[in-house]
Design an enzyme around this catalytic site. Structure first.
Site, PDB file in Angstrom:
ATOM      1  N   TYR A 116       0.837  -1.207   0.000  1.00 26.01           N
ATOM      2  CA  TYR A 116       0.000   0.000   0.000  1.00 26.01           C
ATOM      3  C   TYR A 116       0.868   1.252   0.000  1.00 26.01           C
ATOM      4  O   TYR A 116       1.939   1.273   0.625  1.00 26.01           O
ATOM      5  CB  TYR A 116      -0.863   0.049   1.266  1.00 26.01           C
ATOM      6  CG  TYR A 116      -2.001  -0.940   1.280  1.00 26.01           C
ATOM      7  CD1 TYR A 116      -3.240  -0.597   0.767  1.00 26.01           C
ATOM      8  CD2 TYR A 116      -1.843  -2.205   1.821  1.00 26.01           C
ATOM      9  CE1 TYR A 116      -4.302  -1.482   0.797  1.00 26.01           C
ATOM     10  CE2 TYR A 116      -2.894  -3.106   1.851  1.00 26.01           C
ATOM     11  CZ  TYR A 116      -4.124  -2.734   1.335  1.00 26.01           C
ATOM     12  OH  TYR A 116      -5.162  -3.620   1.368  1.00 26.01           O
ATOM     13  N   TYR A 155      -0.589 -10.312   0.195  1.00 25.96           N
ATOM     14  CA  TYR A 155       0.566  -9.931   1.023  1.00 25.96           C
ATOM     15  C   TYR A 155       0.463 -10.582   2.398  1.00 25.96           C
ATOM     16  O   TYR A 155      -0.615 -10.887   2.877  1.00 25.96           O
ATOM     17  CB  TYR A 155       0.663  -8.405   1.147  1.00 25.96           C
ATOM     18  CG  TYR A 155      -0.571  -7.729   1.698  1.00 25.96           C
ATOM     19  CD1 TYR A 155      -0.788  -7.612   3.073  1.00 25.96           C
ATOM     20  CD2 TYR A 155      -1.531  -7.200   0.841  1.00 25.96           C
ATOM     21  CE1 TYR A 155      -1.927  -6.992   3.565  1.00 25.96           C
ATOM     22  CE2 TYR A 155      -2.670  -6.579   1.329  1.00 25.96           C
ATOM     23  CZ  TYR A 155      -2.860  -6.482   2.695  1.00 25.96           C
ATOM     24  OH  TYR A 155      -3.987  -5.876   3.182  1.00 25.96           O
ATOM     25  N   ARG A 165      -3.083 -12.145   3.230  1.00 27.33           N
ATOM     26  CA  ARG A 165      -4.348 -11.609   2.754  1.00 27.33           C
ATOM     27  C   ARG A 165      -4.521 -11.999   1.292  1.00 27.33           C
ATOM     28  O   ARG A 165      -3.609 -11.825   0.485  1.00 27.33           O
ATOM     29  CB  ARG A 165      -4.380 -10.071   2.820  1.00 27.33           C
ATOM     30  CG  ARG A 165      -4.273  -9.394   4.151  1.00 27.33           C
ATOM     31  CD  ARG A 165      -5.481  -9.400   5.058  1.00 27.33           C
ATOM     32  NE  ARG A 165      -6.743  -9.942   4.635  1.00 27.33           N
ATOM     33  CZ  ARG A 165      -7.803  -9.224   4.227  1.00 27.33           C
ATOM     34  NH1 ARG A 165      -7.734  -7.933   4.123  1.00 27.33           N
ATOM     35  NH2 ARG A 165      -8.929  -9.821   3.930  1.00 27.33           N
ATOM     36  N   HIS A 168      -7.369  -8.301  -2.637  1.00 24.93           N
ATOM     37  CA  HIS A 168      -8.670  -7.697  -2.305  1.00 24.93           C
ATOM     38  C   HIS A 168      -8.631  -6.198  -2.544  1.00 24.93           C
ATOM     39  O   HIS A 168      -7.565  -5.578  -2.490  1.00 24.93           O
ATOM     40  CB  HIS A 168      -9.047  -7.974  -0.845  1.00 24.93           C
ATOM     41  CG  HIS A 168      -8.113  -7.334   0.140  1.00 24.93           C
ATOM     42  ND1 HIS A 168      -6.891  -7.875   0.472  1.00 24.93           N
ATOM     43  CD2 HIS A 168      -8.193  -6.168   0.844  1.00 24.93           C
ATOM     44  CE1 HIS A 168      -6.272  -7.098   1.332  1.00 24.93           C
ATOM     45  NE2 HIS A 168      -7.033  -6.042   1.573  1.00 24.93           N
ATOM     46  N   HIS A 170     -10.581  -2.786  -1.097  1.00 20.78           N
ATOM     47  CA  HIS A 170     -11.503  -2.235  -0.099  1.00 20.78           C
ATOM     48  C   HIS A 170     -12.539  -1.370  -0.808  1.00 20.78           C
ATOM     49  O   HIS A 170     -12.180  -0.554  -1.660  1.00 20.78           O
ATOM     50  CB  HIS A 170     -10.745  -1.372   0.907  1.00 20.78           C
ATOM     51  CG  HIS A 170      -9.786  -2.156   1.753  1.00 20.78           C
ATOM     52  ND1 HIS A 170     -10.121  -2.682   2.977  1.00 20.78           N
ATOM     53  CD2 HIS A 170      -8.502  -2.532   1.533  1.00 20.78           C
ATOM     54  CE1 HIS A 170      -9.084  -3.329   3.479  1.00 20.78           C
ATOM     55  NE2 HIS A 170      -8.075  -3.255   2.625  1.00 20.78           N
TER      56      HIS A 170
END
Lengths: 246, 210
Positions: A116, A155, A165, A168, A170
């Site tokens: 991110y 990740y 995870r 995905h 959000h």
């Protein structure tokens, strides 16, 4: 004008994940122990909500391939983000199948390497100079929305000794009132990490997990360009119309 | 015709998309400046009222604290409140001096406080016809919060209205009612209200289901 007959379908809290879900360790100190206080009768404070039609969007707010460049000198194809190009699209509808027009849909995600653009994310995958990872748009008259982006990478994260995870995105949707507000995550159909994820596991009903799966849609993919994933969002149903003639 | 509200949700209606945590990086999506990322021309943020807005300009601040007593530094909050006349203004437009909606976040900076610049809301009628005391609806999102927590902020200097408020006064425990009441502070001639939100344990904030 406040319409006192307006109501929303009760939120099923067994369908949504409970606050306390010990498999997802951060929920342990962040979940209230007391029962939620029932409002009994929702008031104007819950039955009204913001309308973002006047929020001025940038030309590429829903196009994550183009809306971020760390270096403005990077123009054209050389500055495009790394990764699998995708279209993410769908409809926002309510529980009666009625489209929710002109509502704000926002999304954010990791880059193709699973990192991110956030100062606290120190995962060893590199940042992508051409990718910010945030988008927003308003649904159209029929409740449709659309983003262009790259598929985020999975990740690792420090929950269990080896938790990952699944890929995905959000997704945040406002809907017609504060009562319909929802933040969720779209997962990708067929991802083998979905059944292993402690955050997915906060949801007990497998049918509820299905509501978060984006479906590959070859008909809407663009040949030699990108695949398309469809993700419909269902927000709480408004019971208002059934009381109009009373 | 059978009315849809008379049958169980699962038989006739679609189910809501399930909620998931907003995660530790909610700021990159909904609070870009707080993430240290470039912002867009128009962002939804915490200046709900600008000078020129009707009513008393105030600042509302607080922290979010977890069950261990530690500051939650990655929380994202949304506020919804009436204007000074007790009217909700749904049309969000940054050109207006006041918007009923605002967003804020806690971060690793500034004592990990969230902050809203707004006006003191007026009272809004409850469906019973009684007036609710002035309040701000707050929704709290964060890593570890699986579906947003919803609460209300009331004002310490509205004791009479608070006592009569049909929502606040119906919370059974008078001690717990206090968890919703922001304390008034005056600093540099400005009025500030503080509400620390406790997610769990002693002094746990009242959260609502609606």
């Amino acid at each position: 004008m406040q319409d006192h007959n307006k109501r929303f379908v009760e939120r099923d809290r067994n369908w949504h994940p409970p606050a306390y879900a010990p498999g997802y360790k951060t929920s342990v100190p962040r979940s209230p122990q007391q029962a939620l206080a029932s409002m009994q009768q929702a008031t104007a404070s819950e039955l009204t909500g913001p309308d973002f039609r006047h929020l001025r969007m940038g030309p590429h707010d829903n196009d994550l391939l183009l809306n971020f460049r760390e270096d403005p000198a990077l123009a054209g194809a050389a500055g495009l983000p790394v990764g699998e190009r995708i279209i993410m699209f769908g409809r926002v509808i309510d529980q009666f199948g009625k489209p929710v027009p002109h509502t704000l849909v926002e999304m954010w995600q990791a880059n193709a390497g699973g990192r991110y653009r956030h100062r606290n994310d120190r995962y060893l995958a590199p940042l992508d100079p051409g990718f910010g990872g945030v988008g927003r748009t308003l649904t159209d008259e029929q409740g449709w929305y659309r983003f262009r982006t790259i598929k985020p990478g999975p990740y690792p994260w420090p929950n269990d000794p080896n938790s990952w995870r699944p890929s995905h995105i959000h997704v945040s949707v406002m809907g017609p009132s504060i009562s319909t507000r929802l933040i969720t995550q779209m997962y990708f159909e067929g991802d083998p990490l979905i059944p292993l994820c402690p955050i997915v596991h906060t949801i007990k009903d497998p049918a509820a997990v299905e509501t978060m799966i984006g479906r590959l849609d070859m008909a809407r993919s663009k040949p030699m360009d990108c695949l398309a994933y469809r993700f419909d969002l269902v927000v709480r149903g408004e019971l208002q119309t059934y009381f109009e003639n009373q | 015709m059978k009315q849809p509200n008379s049958v169980p949700t699962s038989e006739l209606m679609l189910r809501e998309t399930a909620s998931q945590t907003a995660g530790p990086y909610v700021h990159i999506g909904l609070a870009l400046a707080a993430a240290g990322n470039p912002t867009r021309d128009e962002e939804i943020w915490n200046e709900m009222a600008k000078p020129g807005a009707e009513g008393e300009l105030i600042e509302v601040v607080g922290t979010v604290i977890d069950g261990n007593g530690d500051l939650v530094r990655d929380a994202f909050l949304e506020a919804w409140q009436a204007d000074a006349n007790g009217v909700y203004q749904p049309e969000f437009d940054l050109k207006k001096p006041f918007n009923s909606f605002g967003r804020t976040a806690t971060t690793f900076d500034h004592g990990s406080e969230w902050s809203l610049k707004t006006v003191k809301p007026g009272p809004v009628a409850h469906p019973s016809g009684q007036l609710m005391a002035p309040h701000i609806n707050l929704a709290i999102f964060a890593r570890g919060i699986n579906i947003q927590l919803q609460t209300r902020l009331y004002f310490e200097d509205e004791a009479e209205a608070n006592a009569a408020c049909p929502v606040l006064s119906r919370i059974e425990s008078p001690t717990r009612r206090q968890t919703l009441i922001a304390k008034r502070e005056e600093a540099d001639g400005k009025v500030r209200y503080r509400l620390d939100i406790k997610l769990q344990g002693e002094g746990e904030t009242v959260f609502f289901d609606f």
